[in-house]
Design a protein around this motif. Sequence first.
Motif, PDB file in Angstrom:
ATOM      1  N   GLN A 135       1.545  73.604  68.839  1.00 13.15           N
ATOM      2  CA  GLN A 135       0.843  72.769  67.875  1.00 13.15           C
ATOM      3  C   GLN A 135      -0.176  73.611  67.105  1.00 13.15           C
ATOM      4  O   GLN A 135      -0.276  73.505  65.888  1.00 13.15           O
ATOM      5  N   ASN A 136      -0.920  74.458  67.853  1.00 12.07           N
ATOM      6  CA  ASN A 136      -1.890  75.345  67.191  1.00 12.07           C
ATOM      7  C   ASN A 136      -1.188  76.282  66.212  1.00 12.07           C
ATOM      8  O   ASN A 136      -1.673  76.503  65.096  1.00 12.07           O
ATOM      9  N   LEU A 137      -0.062  76.845  66.665  1.00 15.03           N
ATOM     10  CA  LEU A 137       0.698  77.729  65.777  1.00 15.03           C
ATOM     11  C   LEU A 137       1.186  76.978  64.547  1.00 15.03           C
ATOM     12  O   LEU A 137       1.137  77.495  63.425  1.00 15.03           O
ATOM     13  N   ALA A 138       1.682  75.750  64.782  1.00 13.05           N
ATOM     14  CA  ALA A 138       2.166  74.940  63.656  1.00 13.05           C
ATOM     15  C   ALA A 138       1.009  74.634  62.710  1.00 13.05           C
ATOM     16  O   ALA A 138       1.159  74.736  61.472  1.00 13.05           O
ATOM     17  N   ASP A 139      -0.160  74.262  63.275  1.00 16.96           N
ATOM     18  CA  ASP A 139      -1.324  73.960  62.448  1.00 16.96           C
ATOM     19  C   ASP A 139      -1.765  75.196  61.670  1.00 16.96           C
ATOM     20  O   ASP A 139      -2.038  75.119  60.448  1.00 16.96           O
ATOM     21  N   GLN A 140      -1.850  76.305  62.357  1.00 17.35           N
ATOM     22  CA  GLN A 140      -2.264  77.547  61.702  1.00 17.35           C
ATOM     23  C   GLN A 140      -1.238  77.965  60.653  1.00 17.35           C
ATOM     24  O   GLN A 140      -1.599  78.430  59.564  1.00 17.35           O
ATOM     25  N   SER A 141       0.027  77.789  60.995  1.00 11.53           N
ATOM     26  CA  SER A 141       1.090  78.127  60.053  1.00 11.53           C
ATOM     27  C   SER A 141       0.957  77.263  58.795  1.00 11.53           C
ATOM     28  O   SER A 141       1.055  77.764  57.674  1.00 11.53           O
ATOM     29  N   GLN A 142       0.723  75.969  59.014  1.00  9.85           N
ATOM     30  CA  GLN A 142       0.562  75.051  57.878  1.00  9.85           C
ATOM     31  C   GLN A 142      -0.672  75.440  57.067  1.00  9.85           C
ATOM     32  O   GLN A 142      -0.624  75.463  55.834  1.00  9.85           O
ATOM     33  N   SER A 143      -1.770  75.780  57.772  1.00  5.99           N
ATOM     34  CA  SER A 143      -2.991  76.207  57.071  1.00  5.99           C
ATOM     35  C   SER A 143      -2.729  77.469  56.273  1.00  5.99           C
ATOM     36  O   SER A 143      -3.172  77.595  55.112  1.00  5.99           O
ATOM     37  N   LEU A 144      -2.010  78.402  56.880  1.00  7.36           N
ATOM     38  CA  LEU A 144      -1.691  79.649  56.182  1.00  7.36           C
ATOM     39  C   LEU A 144      -0.796  79.383  54.972  1.00  7.36           C
ATOM     40  O   LEU A 144      -0.985  79.979  53.904  1.00  7.36           O
ATOM     41  N   ILE A 145       0.173  78.471  55.137  1.00  8.19           N
ATOM     42  CA  ILE A 145       1.062  78.139  54.024  1.00  8.19           C
ATOM     43  C   ILE A 145       0.240  77.542  52.884  1.00  8.19           C
ATOM     44  O   ILE A 145       0.399  77.927  51.713  1.00  8.19           O
ATOM     45  N   GLU A 146      -0.649  76.622  53.248  1.00 11.44           N
ATOM     46  CA  GLU A 146      -1.494  76.003  52.222  1.00 11.44           C
ATOM     47  C   GLU A 146      -2.390  77.043  51.565  1.00 11.44           C
ATOM     48  O   GLU A 146      -2.555  77.059  50.345  1.00 11.44           O
ATOM     49  N   LEU A 147      -2.959  77.929  52.393  1.00 11.04           N
ATOM     50  CA  LEU A 147      -3.824  78.981  51.875  1.00 11.04           C
ATOM     51  C   LEU A 147      -3.041  79.909  50.956  1.00 11.04           C
ATOM     52  O   LEU A 147      -3.512  80.265  49.864  1.00 11.04           O
ATOM     53  N   VAL A 148      -1.836  80.263  51.369  1.00 14.42           N
ATOM     54  CA  VAL A 148      -0.983  81.129  50.551  1.00 14.42           C
ATOM     55  C   VAL A 148      -0.658  80.417  49.245  1.00 14.42           C
ATOM     56  O   VAL A 148      -0.680  81.028  48.159  1.00 14.42           O
ATOM     57  N   GLN A 149      -0.342  79.113  49.336  1.00 12.40           N
ATOM     58  CA  GLN A 149      -0.016  78.363  48.125  1.00 12.40           C
ATOM     59  C   GLN A 149      -1.230  78.321  47.187  1.00 12.40           C
ATOM     60  O   GLN A 149      -1.101  78.497  45.963  1.00 12.40           O
ATOM     61  N   VAL A 150      -2.426  78.096  47.787  1.00 14.42           N
ATOM     62  CA  VAL A 150      -3.641  78.068  46.971  1.00 14.42           C
ATOM     63  C   VAL A 150      -3.849  79.433  46.334  1.00 14.42           C
ATOM     64  O   VAL A 150      -4.135  79.549  45.133  1.00 14.42           O
ATOM     65  N   LYS A 151      -3.728  80.488  47.167  1.00 11.44           N
ATOM     66  CA  LYS A 151      -3.916  81.852  46.652  1.00 11.44           C
ATOM     67  C   LYS A 151      -2.863  82.173  45.601  1.00 11.44           C
ATOM     68  O   LYS A 151      -3.157  82.803  44.580  1.00 11.44           O
ATOM     69  N   GLN A 152      -1.650  81.705  45.835  1.00  8.30           N
ATOM     70  CA  GLN A 152      -0.570  81.952  44.877  1.00  8.30           C
ATOM     71  C   GLN A 152      -0.886  81.258  43.559  1.00  8.30           C
ATOM     72  O   GLN A 152      -0.711  81.834  42.477  1.00  8.30           O
ATOM     73  N   LYS A 153      -1.348  79.996  43.674  1.00  8.13           N
ATOM     74  CA  LYS A 153      -1.691  79.247  42.460  1.00  8.13           C
ATOM     75  C   LYS A 153      -2.839  79.929  41.741  1.00  8.13           C
ATOM     76  O   LYS A 153      -2.804  80.083  40.507  1.00  8.13           O
TER      77      LYS A 153
END
Length: 187
Positions: free
Chosen positions: A125-143
């Motif tokens: 769950q932590n990995l999934a949460d962190q993965s989701q946070s990283l994906i969101e962060l990457v998407q924000v950084k990408q944007k």
Amino acid sequence: MKAITEKKKETIEAPNEGENIDKIRDILFGVQVRDFEKRFSQLESRLEKELTKSRSETEKQLGKIEALIDKEVGSLTERIYNEQDSRSAAVTELTEDLKLASKNLASEISKLGDKTAKNENKLRQNLADQSQSLIELVQVKQKETLDSLETKADDLQDSKADRKSLAKAFTDIAELLLNDNHPAASD
């Protein structure tokens, strides 16, 4: 026939001679022989009494030894049975202890397995949460990067247009200068 009669005579006379020798012996040695026989008889009777007494003593001693052996065998048998009972009880107790230890170990293993499964789920769950946070962060950084790139591209487009104008201006200036340097050529 004469020979047969002589033989009969000799046979008849022979027992008489044997009797005579016995009588002579009896006369000469009779008292001593009777004393010997009497002593021998007494000795034989004493020997029988001693043998009977010895047999009786031996039987008594053997009886005592047999009783002692029976007592010792009984004692050893009892000790062996006690030892066997003691060891049997110890084995039973050890078996029970092993069963209890086995149950406790199985319980601990089960608890550890449950705990491991919970920890694994939490970790996932932590990995999934962190993965989701990283994906969101990457998407924000990408944007942000795309926005920044678009801004930079627009700035560059604006800068390029100025460059074209500048280039045209420089070209015009260069033509003017060229024309000014060759006035005679234009006249």
